[in-house]
Every structure is written in structure tokens, then in C-alpha cells.
Design an enzyme around this catalytic site. Structure first.
Site, PDB file in Angstrom:
ATOM      1  N   ALA A 159     152.329  37.153  83.451  1.00 17.15           N
ATOM      2  CA  ALA A 159     152.149  35.714  83.283  1.00 17.15           C
ATOM      3  C   ALA A 159     152.538  35.377  81.848  1.00 17.15           C
ATOM      4  O   ALA A 159     152.477  36.231  80.956  1.00 17.15           O
ATOM      5  CB  ALA A 159     150.698  35.353  83.545  1.00 17.15           C
ATOM      6  N   GLY A 215     151.149  39.816  85.944  1.00 17.11           N
ATOM      7  CA  GLY A 215     151.562  38.950  87.050  1.00 17.11           C
ATOM      8  C   GLY A 215     152.868  39.400  87.690  1.00 17.11           C
ATOM      9  O   GLY A 215     153.118  39.106  88.862  1.00 17.11           O
ATOM     10  N   GLU A 220     151.888  41.954  90.092  1.00 19.88           N
ATOM     11  CA  GLU A 220     151.151  41.253  91.157  1.00 19.88           C
ATOM     12  C   GLU A 220     152.106  40.480  92.070  1.00 19.88           C
ATOM     13  O   GLU A 220     151.915  40.457  93.290  1.00 19.88           O
ATOM     14  CB  GLU A 220     150.120  40.318  90.513  1.00 19.88           C
ATOM     15  CG  GLU A 220     149.024  41.120  89.801  1.00 19.88           C
ATOM     16  CD  GLU A 220     148.177  40.281  88.862  1.00 19.88           C
ATOM     17  OE1 GLU A 220     148.734  39.550  88.013  1.00 19.88           O
ATOM     18  OE2 GLU A 220     146.948  40.334  88.979  1.00 19.88           O
ATOM     19  N   GLU A 271     146.531  43.515  81.333  1.00 16.98           N
ATOM     20  CA  GLU A 271     145.785  42.320  80.909  1.00 16.98           C
ATOM     21  C   GLU A 271     144.583  42.676  80.041  1.00 16.98           C
ATOM     22  O   GLU A 271     144.142  41.889  79.211  1.00 16.98           O
ATOM     23  CB  GLU A 271     145.314  41.523  82.133  1.00 16.98           C
ATOM     24  CG  GLU A 271     146.428  40.855  82.925  1.00 16.98           C
ATOM     25  CD  GLU A 271     147.017  41.710  84.030  1.00 16.98           C
ATOM     26  OE1 GLU A 271     146.818  42.953  84.004  1.00 16.98           O
ATOM     27  OE2 GLU A 271     147.679  41.152  84.922  1.00 16.98           O
TER      28      GLU A 271
HETATM   29  N1  CAA Z   1     154.484  36.181  78.195  1.00 22.10           N
HETATM   30  C1  CAA Z   1     155.236  35.488  77.316  1.00 22.10           C
HETATM   31  N2  CAA Z   1     156.272  36.035  76.646  1.00 22.10           N
HETATM   32  C2  CAA Z   1     156.555  37.325  76.874  1.00 22.10           C
HETATM   33  C3  CAA Z   1     155.815  38.102  77.773  1.00 22.10           C
HETATM   34  C4  CAA Z   1     154.743  37.477  78.458  1.00 22.10           C
HETATM   35  N3  CAA Z   1     154.005  38.114  79.372  1.00 22.10           N
HETATM   36  N4  CAA Z   1     156.317  39.377  77.764  1.00 22.10           N
HETATM   37  C5  CAA Z   1     157.342  39.357  76.905  1.00 22.10           C
HETATM   38  N5  CAA Z   1     157.491  38.135  76.360  1.00 22.10           N
HETATM   39  C6  CAA Z   1     158.472  37.708  75.364  1.00 22.10           C
HETATM   40  C7  CAA Z   1     158.132  38.222  73.983  1.00 22.10           C
HETATM   41  O1  CAA Z   1     157.168  37.410  73.368  1.00 22.10           O
HETATM   42  C8  CAA Z   1     159.468  38.180  73.324  1.00 22.10           C
HETATM   43  O2  CAA Z   1     159.748  36.846  72.946  1.00 22.10           O
HETATM   44  P1  CAA Z   1     160.203  36.484  71.421  1.00 22.10           P
HETATM   45  O3  CAA Z   1     161.548  37.165  71.299  1.00 22.10           O
HETATM   46  O4  CAA Z   1     160.273  35.006  71.433  1.00 22.10           O
HETATM   47  O5  CAA Z   1     159.176  37.074  70.535  1.00 22.10           O
HETATM   48  C9  CAA Z   1     160.441  38.534  74.434  1.00 22.10           C
HETATM   49  O6  CAA Z   1     159.732  38.287  75.652  1.00 22.10           O
HETATM   50  C10 CAA Z   1     160.857  39.997  74.416  1.00 22.10           C
HETATM   51  O7  CAA Z   1     159.667  40.782  74.406  1.00 22.10           O
HETATM   52  P2  CAA Z   1     159.423  41.976  73.384  1.00 22.10           P
HETATM   53  O8  CAA Z   1     160.112  41.713  72.085  1.00 22.10           O
HETATM   54  O9  CAA Z   1     157.948  42.235  73.327  1.00 22.10           O
HETATM   55  O10 CAA Z   1     160.197  43.165  74.140  1.00 22.10           O
HETATM   56  P3  CAA Z   1     159.898  44.711  74.047  1.00 22.10           P
HETATM   57  O11 CAA Z   1     161.041  45.372  74.762  1.00 22.10           O
HETATM   58  O12 CAA Z   1     159.607  45.131  72.649  1.00 22.10           O
HETATM   59  O13 CAA Z   1     158.543  44.937  74.884  1.00 22.10           O
HETATM   60  C11 CAA Z   1     157.053  44.619  76.775  1.00 22.10           C
HETATM   61  C12 CAA Z   1     158.517  44.702  76.264  1.00 22.10           C
HETATM   62  C13 CAA Z   1     156.386  45.986  76.658  1.00 22.10           C
HETATM   63  C14 CAA Z   1     157.142  44.201  78.226  1.00 22.10           C
HETATM   64  C15 CAA Z   1     156.267  43.572  75.930  1.00 22.10           C
HETATM   65  O14 CAA Z   1     157.031  42.378  75.880  1.00 22.10           O
HETATM   66  C16 CAA Z   1     154.913  43.252  76.478  1.00 22.10           C
HETATM   67  O15 CAA Z   1     153.991  44.019  76.315  1.00 22.10           O
HETATM   68  N6  CAA Z   1     154.771  42.079  77.129  1.00 22.10           N
HETATM   69  C17 CAA Z   1     153.491  41.588  77.612  1.00 22.10           C
HETATM   70  C18 CAA Z   1     153.049  42.347  78.852  1.00 22.10           C
HETATM   71  C19 CAA Z   1     151.698  41.816  79.328  1.00 22.10           C
HETATM   72  O16 CAA Z   1     150.711  41.901  78.622  1.00 22.10           O
HETATM   73  N7  CAA Z   1     151.672  41.290  80.549  1.00 22.10           N
HETATM   74  C20 CAA Z   1     150.462  40.715  81.125  1.00 22.10           C
HETATM   75  C21 CAA Z   1     150.437  39.229  80.903  1.00 22.10           C
HETATM   76  S1  CAA Z   1     148.896  38.471  81.373  1.00 22.10           S
HETATM   77  C22 CAA Z   1     148.974  38.332  83.067  1.00 22.10           C
HETATM   78  O17 CAA Z   1     149.964  38.695  83.686  1.00 22.10           O
HETATM   79  C23 CAA Z   1     147.776  37.746  83.745  1.00 22.10           C
HETATM   80  C24 CAA Z   1     147.803  37.836  85.211  1.00 22.10           C
HETATM   81  O18 CAA Z   1     147.431  38.824  85.807  1.00 22.10           O
HETATM   82  C25 CAA Z   1     148.221  36.725  86.017  1.00 22.10           C
END
Ligand code: CAA
Length: 258
Positions: free
Chosen positions: A65, A109, A112, A132
Site C-alpha cells: 500500500a 498490499g 495481498e 507492515e
Molecule cells: N509506498 C509508497 N512508496 C513506495 C513504497 C510504498 N509501499 N515502496 C516503495 N516506494 C517508493 C519509494 O519511496 C521510492 O520513492 P522515491 O524515489 O520517491 O523515494 C521508490 O518507490 C523506490 O523505492 P526504493 O528507493 O525504496 O527502492 P529499493 O529498491 O531501494 O527498495 C523496497 C525496494 C525493498 C521494496 C522498498 O521500497 C520498501 O521497503 N518498500 C516498502 C515496502 C513495505 O513496507 N510495504 C508495505 C506497505 S504497508 C501495506 O501494504 C499495508 C497493507 O497491508 C494494506
């Protein structure tokens, strides 16, 4: 319909919905999820479409998400909008089969959404996770429920409590995905599976999907009864006569959804 965050293509009998927010690794914001729901409704209502594929990019199916969209929300905001409630319901109500073709990250998400599809074909670079917990929350689009049913309590707890990622090989071994293919062949494999499904009678396809899904909702004896009655009901279709007749005449069946 023109979309901003997804690309939809209908080729032959297969609708492909490609998540397309590359700058955010296909993070699921309200707009994207709303568009996915709209595209699913259109595909479900389009007589030409017989199977649907949801996919992302080589780097990310979806990285979860959209954290930037959610970060400032309060409990009341989330509760009053029933955040993700409507979208989850719409995806679950899609009658035609949906294949998730997953390459790269399928996190939060994203994992999911893949699990809401009917089955998952994974590229060998796929990574699944429910991270999460690292954000001070828990999965909110079905992760604690569906992942547990797919991989069992121990592994679901491990994933959701530590936030670790599962690679494609472990995902296949654990029953989360149905097959793993080289990343370059992902769409070819998903499309071949979709075309195979598209050849069948849509009546038995939908009945089969409903019967498998009932297994998650009811007791074994009720599920077996549901299955048996659906099986019986299919004997009232022309497609059953055609399918069995074609077998006996040693030819391929020509189903007409009747
Ligand atoms: N939401 C918003 N933006 C996201 C995102 C997310 N879930 N995941 C990645 N992005 C964005 C980053 O912020 C980044 O944007 P900027 O360039 O503007 O900073 C861009 O995508 C590229 O990401 P990274 O630079 O972090 O890329 P990476 O290759 O170094 O890492 C990754 C990749 C490991 C997937 C890392 O991006 C990450 O950990 N993302 C978050 C994963 C996460 O926590 N997901 C759960 C979200 S909460 C949820 O999903 C709730 C639910 O159950 C419904």
C-alpha cells in the site's frame, strides 16, 4: 476507459491489467486500486474476456500500500473510509478467473493483492513479504488471513512478525504460488495458462472457481455438498454434453457457454 495508473490490454480472450506506477514500485494508492477494480468490473462484464491477468513490472508487482498516502491518516480517517474495504470486496466478487503474474517485489498490499487472485505464477526473482510490522502496523488487505491459509500458521507468523521476505522457491515450496518460471518467460507462461482456461466452458470455469473458494468459507461436509450440487447442475448444460460427447468421439470440445 483511459487509466492513469494501470495499463489494460485485451488480446484474444485475455485481459491483462498491468500496474503502472514505476516511480513508486507500483505502490497501491487509492487511485490505482480504484482503477484495478474498475478494470476488473469491465473485464468481468466483457463477453470477449474469459480470463484476467494482473501483473506489474520486472522489478515490482507492487511494493505494498502507498505509505506516503497513508502516513498522516488517523484511525477515524481509516475507519470512516473503510480503507481498502470496498476494493477488497470488488476484487473478491470478480467471477472470471484472475491469475497474478508476479515478478520482483510483492510486499504488503502487493502480496495481498496477489493472494486475492485465483492463483499466482511467480518469476524466479519474485519476493513476497508482509513487512507492515516494520511500519508499526499489521497487514490490512487480508495478509494475516490469506497468508495463514496458504502457508500455515508458523510461516505466516514468521513472515508477519519478522517482516522477512520469501523468495520464489520458498513461496512455491510453501504453497503460496502455483509455479515458478524464469523472469523472462513470466508473461508467456501466464498468458498460456490464461488461454488454456479461456478454452473451457465459462459455466464450468465459474462453477469451479466458486467451489474452490467455498472451501475457505465453510465446513468440509458443506463444501462437499456445494461441490456435488454444482457438479450435478452442470449436467443441465449443453457444454457438459459437448465435453463428454467430444471425449467419446475423440475430438476437441467446442464449448459455447450454454
Ligand atoms: N509506498 C509508497 N512508496 C513506495 C513504497 C510504498 N509501499 N515502496 C516503495 N516506494 C517508493 C519509494 O519511496 C521510492 O520513492 P522515491 O524515489 O520517491 O523515494 C521508490 O518507490 C523506490 O523505492 P526504493 O528507493 O525504496 O527502492 P529499493 O529498491 O531501494 O527498495 C523496497 C525496494 C525493498 C521494496 C522498498 O521500497 C520498501 O521497503 N518498500 C516498502 C515496502 C513495505 O513496507 N510495504 C508495505 C506497505 S504497508 C501495506 O501494504 C499495508 C497493507 O497491508 C494494506
Amino acid at each position: 476507459m483511459a487509466y492513469e495508473t494501470i495499463i489494460v490490454e485485451v488480446e484474444d480472450h485475455v485481459a491483462t491489467i498491468r500496474l503502472n506506477r514505476p516511480d513508486a514500485l507500483n505502490a497501491l494508492n487509492s487511485e490505482l486500486l480504484g482503477e484495478v477494480c474498475q478494470a476488473l468490473k469491465e473485464a468481468d462484464g466483457n463477453d470477449k474476456v474469459r480470463c484476467i491477468i494482473i501483473t506489474g513490472s520486472q522489478k515490482a508487482f507492487a511494493a505494498g500500500a502507498d505509505i506516503k498516502e497513508m502516513s498522516d491518516k488517523s484511525y477515524v480517517d481509516m475507519f470512516m473510509s473503510d480503507f481498502f474495504g470496498t476494493e477488497g470486496g470488488t476484487i473478491g466478487r470478480t467471477r472470471k478467473p484472475i491469475i497474478a503474474a508476479v515478478a520482483g517485489y510483492a510486499l504488503g498490499g502487493g502480496c495481498e493483492l496477489a493472494m486475492m487472485c485465483d492463483f499466482i505464477i511467480a518469476a524466479d526473482n519474485a519476493k513476497f513479504g508482509q513487512p507492515e510490522i516494520n511500519l508499526g502496523v499489521i497487514p490490512g488487505l487480508g495478509g494475516t488471513q490469506r497468508l495463514t491459509r496458504f502457508v500455515g500458521k508458523s510461516k505466516a507468523m514468521d513472515m508477519a512478525l519478522t517482516g522477512r521476505f520469501m523468495d520464489a522457491e520458498e513461496a512455491e515450496r510453501s504453497g503460496l504460488v502455483s509455479r515458478v518460471v524464469p523472469a523472462k518467460q513470466l508473461m508467456e507462461e501466464a498468458r498460456a495458462a490464461a488461454e488454456k482456461i479461456a478454452e473451457k466452458s465459462m459455466i464450468s470455469t465459474i462453477a469451479c472457481k466458486e467451489a474452490v473458494n467455498i472451501s475457505y468459507e465453510t465446513t468440509l461436509s458443506q463444501g462437499l455438498l456445494f461441490e456435488r450440487r454444482a457438479f450435478h447442475a452442470l449436467f443441465n448444460t449443453e457444454d457438459q454434453k459437448e465435453g463428454m460427447g467430444a471425449f467419446m468421439e475423440k475430438r476437441s470440445a467446442q464449448f459455447r457457454d450454454r
